[in-house]
Motif scaffolding. Sequence first.
Motif, PDB file in Angstrom:
ATOM      1  N   GLY A  82       8.405  29.514  10.674  1.00  0.00           N
ATOM      2  CA  GLY A  82       7.769  30.282   9.604  1.00  0.00           C
ATOM      3  C   GLY A  82       8.606  31.480   9.195  1.00  0.00           C
ATOM      4  O   GLY A  82       9.776  31.608   9.555  1.00  0.00           O
ATOM      5  N   ARG A  83       7.988  32.373   8.450  1.00  0.00           N
ATOM      6  CA  ARG A  83       8.675  33.550   7.929  1.00  0.00           C
ATOM      7  C   ARG A  83       8.581  34.682   8.938  1.00  0.00           C
ATOM      8  O   ARG A  83       7.490  35.075   9.348  1.00  0.00           O
ATOM      9  N   VAL A  84       9.752  35.193   9.318  1.00  0.00           N
ATOM     10  CA  VAL A  84       9.833  36.237  10.347  1.00  0.00           C
ATOM     11  C   VAL A  84      10.687  37.372   9.828  1.00  0.00           C
ATOM     12  O   VAL A  84      11.787  37.143   9.327  1.00  0.00           O
ATOM     13  N   ASP A  85      10.199  38.602   9.950  1.00  0.00           N
ATOM     14  CA  ASP A  85      11.007  39.785   9.675  1.00  0.00           C
ATOM     15  C   ASP A  85      11.607  40.229  11.004  1.00  0.00           C
ATOM     16  O   ASP A  85      10.953  40.902  11.800  1.00  0.00           O
ATOM     17  N   ALA A  86      12.841  39.803  11.247  1.00  0.00           N
ATOM     18  CA  ALA A  86      13.463  40.061  12.546  1.00  0.00           C
ATOM     19  C   ALA A  86      13.685  41.546  12.787  1.00  0.00           C
ATOM     20  O   ALA A  86      13.597  42.021  13.921  1.00  0.00           O
ATOM     21  N   ARG A  87      14.002  42.286  11.722  1.00  0.00           N
ATOM     22  CA  ARG A  87      14.284  43.721  11.902  1.00  0.00           C
ATOM     23  C   ARG A  87      13.047  44.458  12.412  1.00  0.00           C
ATOM     24  O   ARG A  87      13.133  45.365  13.236  1.00  0.00           O
ATOM     25  N   ARG A  88      11.883  44.065  11.896  1.00  0.00           N
ATOM     26  CA  ARG A  88      10.632  44.720  12.306  1.00  0.00           C
ATOM     27  C   ARG A  88       9.913  43.971  13.415  1.00  0.00           C
ATOM     28  O   ARG A  88       8.836  44.362  13.828  1.00  0.00           O
ATOM     29  N   ARG A  89      10.507  42.874  13.864  1.00  0.00           N
ATOM     30  CA  ARG A  89       9.924  42.030  14.916  1.00  0.00           C
ATOM     31  C   ARG A  89       8.496  41.617  14.545  1.00  0.00           C
ATOM     32  O   ARG A  89       7.576  41.690  15.350  1.00  0.00           O
ATOM     33  N   THR A  90       8.355  41.135  13.321  1.00  0.00           N
ATOM     34  CA  THR A  90       7.036  40.789  12.802  1.00  0.00           C
ATOM     35  C   THR A  90       7.029  39.356  12.302  1.00  0.00           C
ATOM     36  O   THR A  90       7.916  38.953  11.541  1.00  0.00           O
ATOM     37  N   VAL A  91       6.026  38.582  12.702  1.00  0.00           N
ATOM     38  CA  VAL A  91       5.816  37.247  12.160  1.00  0.00           C
ATOM     39  C   VAL A  91       4.964  37.384  10.904  1.00  0.00           C
ATOM     40  O   VAL A  91       3.852  37.927  10.950  1.00  0.00           O
ATOM     41  N   LEU A  92       5.474  36.899   9.781  1.00  0.00           N
ATOM     42  CA  LEU A  92       4.775  37.049   8.504  1.00  0.00           C
ATOM     43  C   LEU A  92       3.911  35.842   8.169  1.00  0.00           C
ATOM     44  O   LEU A  92       2.891  35.976   7.492  1.00  0.00           O
ATOM     45  N   SER A  93       4.322  34.657   8.581  1.00  0.00           N
ATOM     46  CA  SER A  93       3.532  33.451   8.345  1.00  0.00           C
ATOM     47  C   SER A  93       4.003  32.378   9.295  1.00  0.00           C
ATOM     48  O   SER A  93       5.136  32.415   9.785  1.00  0.00           O
ATOM     49  N   GLY A  94       3.132  31.433   9.572  1.00  0.00           N
ATOM     50  CA  GLY A  94       3.487  30.362  10.491  1.00  0.00           C
ATOM     51  C   GLY A  94       2.879  29.063  10.055  1.00  0.00           C
ATOM     52  O   GLY A  94       2.222  28.968   9.020  1.00  0.00           O
ATOM     53  N   GLY A  95       3.079  28.040  10.865  1.00  0.00           N
ATOM     54  CA  GLY A  95       2.562  26.722  10.541  1.00  0.00           C
ATOM     55  C   GLY A  95       1.512  26.295  11.531  1.00  0.00           C
ATOM     56  O   GLY A  95       0.417  26.849  11.609  1.00  0.00           O
ATOM     57  N   TYR A  96       1.851  25.270  12.335  1.00  0.00           N
ATOM     58  CA  TYR A  96       0.912  24.706  13.312  1.00  0.00           C
ATOM     59  C   TYR A  96       0.368  25.801  14.226  1.00  0.00           C
ATOM     60  O   TYR A  96      -0.832  25.879  14.484  1.00  0.00           O
TER      61      TYR A  96
ATOM     62  N   GLY B  13       7.258  17.708  -9.334  1.00  0.00           N
ATOM     63  CA  GLY B  13       6.998  16.944  -8.117  1.00  0.00           C
ATOM     64  C   GLY B  13       5.714  17.323  -7.414  1.00  0.00           C
ATOM     65  O   GLY B  13       4.849  18.031  -7.945  1.00  0.00           O
ATOM     66  N   ALA B  14       5.604  16.858  -6.182  1.00  0.00           N
ATOM     67  CA  ALA B  14       4.403  17.066  -5.381  1.00  0.00           C
ATOM     68  C   ALA B  14       4.206  18.545  -5.055  1.00  0.00           C
ATOM     69  O   ALA B  14       5.168  19.310  -4.941  1.00  0.00           O
ATOM     70  N   ALA B  15       2.946  18.914  -4.899  1.00  0.00           N
ATOM     71  CA  ALA B  15       2.617  20.288  -4.517  1.00  0.00           C
ATOM     72  C   ALA B  15       3.111  20.564  -3.102  1.00  0.00           C
ATOM     73  O   ALA B  15       3.029  19.716  -2.209  1.00  0.00           O
ATOM     74  N   CYS B  16       3.637  21.757  -2.911  1.00  0.00           N
ATOM     75  CA  CYS B  16       4.153  22.176  -1.605  1.00  0.00           C
ATOM     76  C   CYS B  16       3.216  23.224  -1.003  1.00  0.00           C
ATOM     77  O   CYS B  16       2.498  23.928  -1.723  1.00  0.00           O
ATOM     78  N   VAL B  17       3.251  23.368   0.313  1.00  0.00           N
ATOM     79  CA  VAL B  17       2.413  24.363   0.976  1.00  0.00           C
ATOM     80  C   VAL B  17       2.755  25.786   0.545  1.00  0.00           C
ATOM     81  O   VAL B  17       1.942  26.687   0.690  1.00  0.00           O
ATOM     82  N   CYS B  18       3.964  25.983  -0.003  1.00  0.00           N
ATOM     83  CA  CYS B  18       4.364  27.330  -0.429  1.00  0.00           C
ATOM     84  C   CYS B  18       3.695  27.729  -1.738  1.00  0.00           C
ATOM     85  O   CYS B  18       3.784  28.886  -2.158  1.00  0.00           O
ATOM     86  N   GLY B  19       3.045  26.764  -2.424  1.00  0.00           N
ATOM     87  CA  GLY B  19       2.373  27.058  -3.684  1.00  0.00           C
ATOM     88  C   GLY B  19       3.112  26.588  -4.916  1.00  0.00           C
ATOM     89  O   GLY B  19       2.593  26.688  -6.025  1.00  0.00           O
ATOM     90  N   ARG B  20       4.330  26.060  -4.736  1.00  0.00           N
ATOM     91  CA  ARG B  20       5.095  25.547  -5.873  1.00  0.00           C
ATOM     92  C   ARG B  20       5.103  24.022  -5.832  1.00  0.00           C
ATOM     93  O   ARG B  20       4.437  23.406  -5.010  1.00  0.00           O
ATOM     94  N   ARG B  21       5.888  23.425  -6.712  1.00  0.00           N
ATOM     95  CA  ARG B  21       5.987  21.969  -6.760  1.00  0.00           C
ATOM     96  C   ARG B  21       7.433  21.508  -6.584  1.00  0.00           C
ATOM     97  O   ARG B  21       8.361  22.192  -7.002  1.00  0.00           O
ATOM     98  N   GLY B  22       7.577  20.349  -5.971  1.00  0.00           N
ATOM     99  CA  GLY B  22       8.874  19.691  -5.910  1.00  0.00           C
ATOM    100  C   GLY B  22       9.888  20.325  -4.992  1.00  0.00           C
ATOM    101  O   GLY B  22      11.096  20.109  -5.172  1.00  0.00           O
ATOM    102  N   CYS B  23       9.458  21.078  -3.987  1.00  0.00           N
ATOM    103  CA  CYS B  23      10.407  21.593  -2.992  1.00  0.00           C
ATOM    104  C   CYS B  23      10.994  20.415  -2.213  1.00  0.00           C
ATOM    105  O   CYS B  23      10.343  19.378  -2.025  1.00  0.00           O
ATOM    106  N   VAL B  24      12.216  20.567  -1.723  1.00  0.00           N
ATOM    107  CA  VAL B  24      12.849  19.477  -0.996  1.00  0.00           C
ATOM    108  C   VAL B  24      12.045  19.110   0.242  1.00  0.00           C
ATOM    109  O   VAL B  24      12.087  17.960   0.709  1.00  0.00           O
ATOM    110  N   GLU B  25      11.259  20.021   0.783  1.00  0.00           N
ATOM    111  CA  GLU B  25      10.397  19.699   1.911  1.00  0.00           C
ATOM    112  C   GLU B  25       9.393  18.604   1.553  1.00  0.00           C
ATOM    113  O   GLU B  25       8.991  17.819   2.411  1.00  0.00           O
ATOM    114  N   THR B  26       8.985  18.538   0.284  1.00  0.00           N
ATOM    115  CA  THR B  26       8.009  17.535  -0.130  1.00  0.00           C
ATOM    116  C   THR B  26       8.622  16.152  -0.307  1.00  0.00           C
ATOM    117  O   THR B  26       7.892  15.170  -0.422  1.00  0.00           O
TER     118      THR B  26
END
Length: 313
Positions: free
Chosen positions: A68-82, A165-178
């Motif tokens: 997921g999204r991590v701010d390493a400088r602040r040692r903060t997890v911003l978002s995750g998955g499972y 393309g297909a909807a992505c979990v990020c809120g956009r469409r057609g990301c290569v993850e999809t």
Amino acid sequence: MPDTSTAIGIDIGGTNLRAARVSAAGEILERVSERIDRDADTAIGRIIELVRQLDRPDVTSIGIGVPGRVDARRRTVLSGGYLNLAGAALAERVEAATGKPVIIDNDCNMALVAEIAVGAGRGRENVVMFTIGTGIGGAIVQEGQILRGRGTAGQLGHITVDVHGAACVCGRRGCVETTSSGTALARHIQEAGLPADTTIDDIFRRAAKGGQAARQVLDAWAGPLRAAIDSASAAFDPDLVLLGGGLGKAAHKALLKIPALAPWYQYPVLAAELGDDAGVIGAAVCALIEHRVPLPPPALAMPAAPNLLERSA
């Protein structure tokens, strides 16, 4: 006298929680693992227990790779998955429980550091890495430093390859993850009318025998990934593109039949070498670098490697 300091690297995966004690040369000395738990408090408790199992007098620090999204400088997890550790004060809690300094970063960043240290990216200063698994992650090293932008750059799985393309979990469409993740591969197999238990190795075997359905699956899966690699190459001009994750080697094999789209984008594309060990090795190496443990040249041929986690003043 060589430095005998070690660090504990932890890799939080979608299925397993892995931990290892790693030397300054990037060698795994001890390892433990267990199944991941979706509850954040339970997972942090298990991380602490794994650290205690591996802790030795020579352990200087702990590195944790988080999906997921991590701010390493602040040692903060911003978002995750499972396992969503956003707001869980992961670094602080592990630090308080173990008495060891802790760094955290995105798991793909950790894996790329490992590949540059002791894997397929040895000696390279400019590397782009896609990790192909349930989703698609990414990491970028430029001139020996992880590219962070405002904090979380490198989300290569969200390069757009189809605006309709297909909807992505990020809120956009057609990301290569999809289109090109493990999840997408299963969908392509289903849409081709092949059995649900068909594996990627089955697909390669069918395609080699002239199976059109299998060839269509590989084209639908790897074609958009090639476009994403070309886009990343145009943006970052890397020495090398690496494909890691559980399906990295398969993606590399599939891409052999799908060349770069234009002469400008002829960059070496290799499969990563370290497999499931990349996360724990990279997390430990990053922790050693952060705490200024000198790494021997055989481990890091790249002179700029100590800057890989350099923080801005």
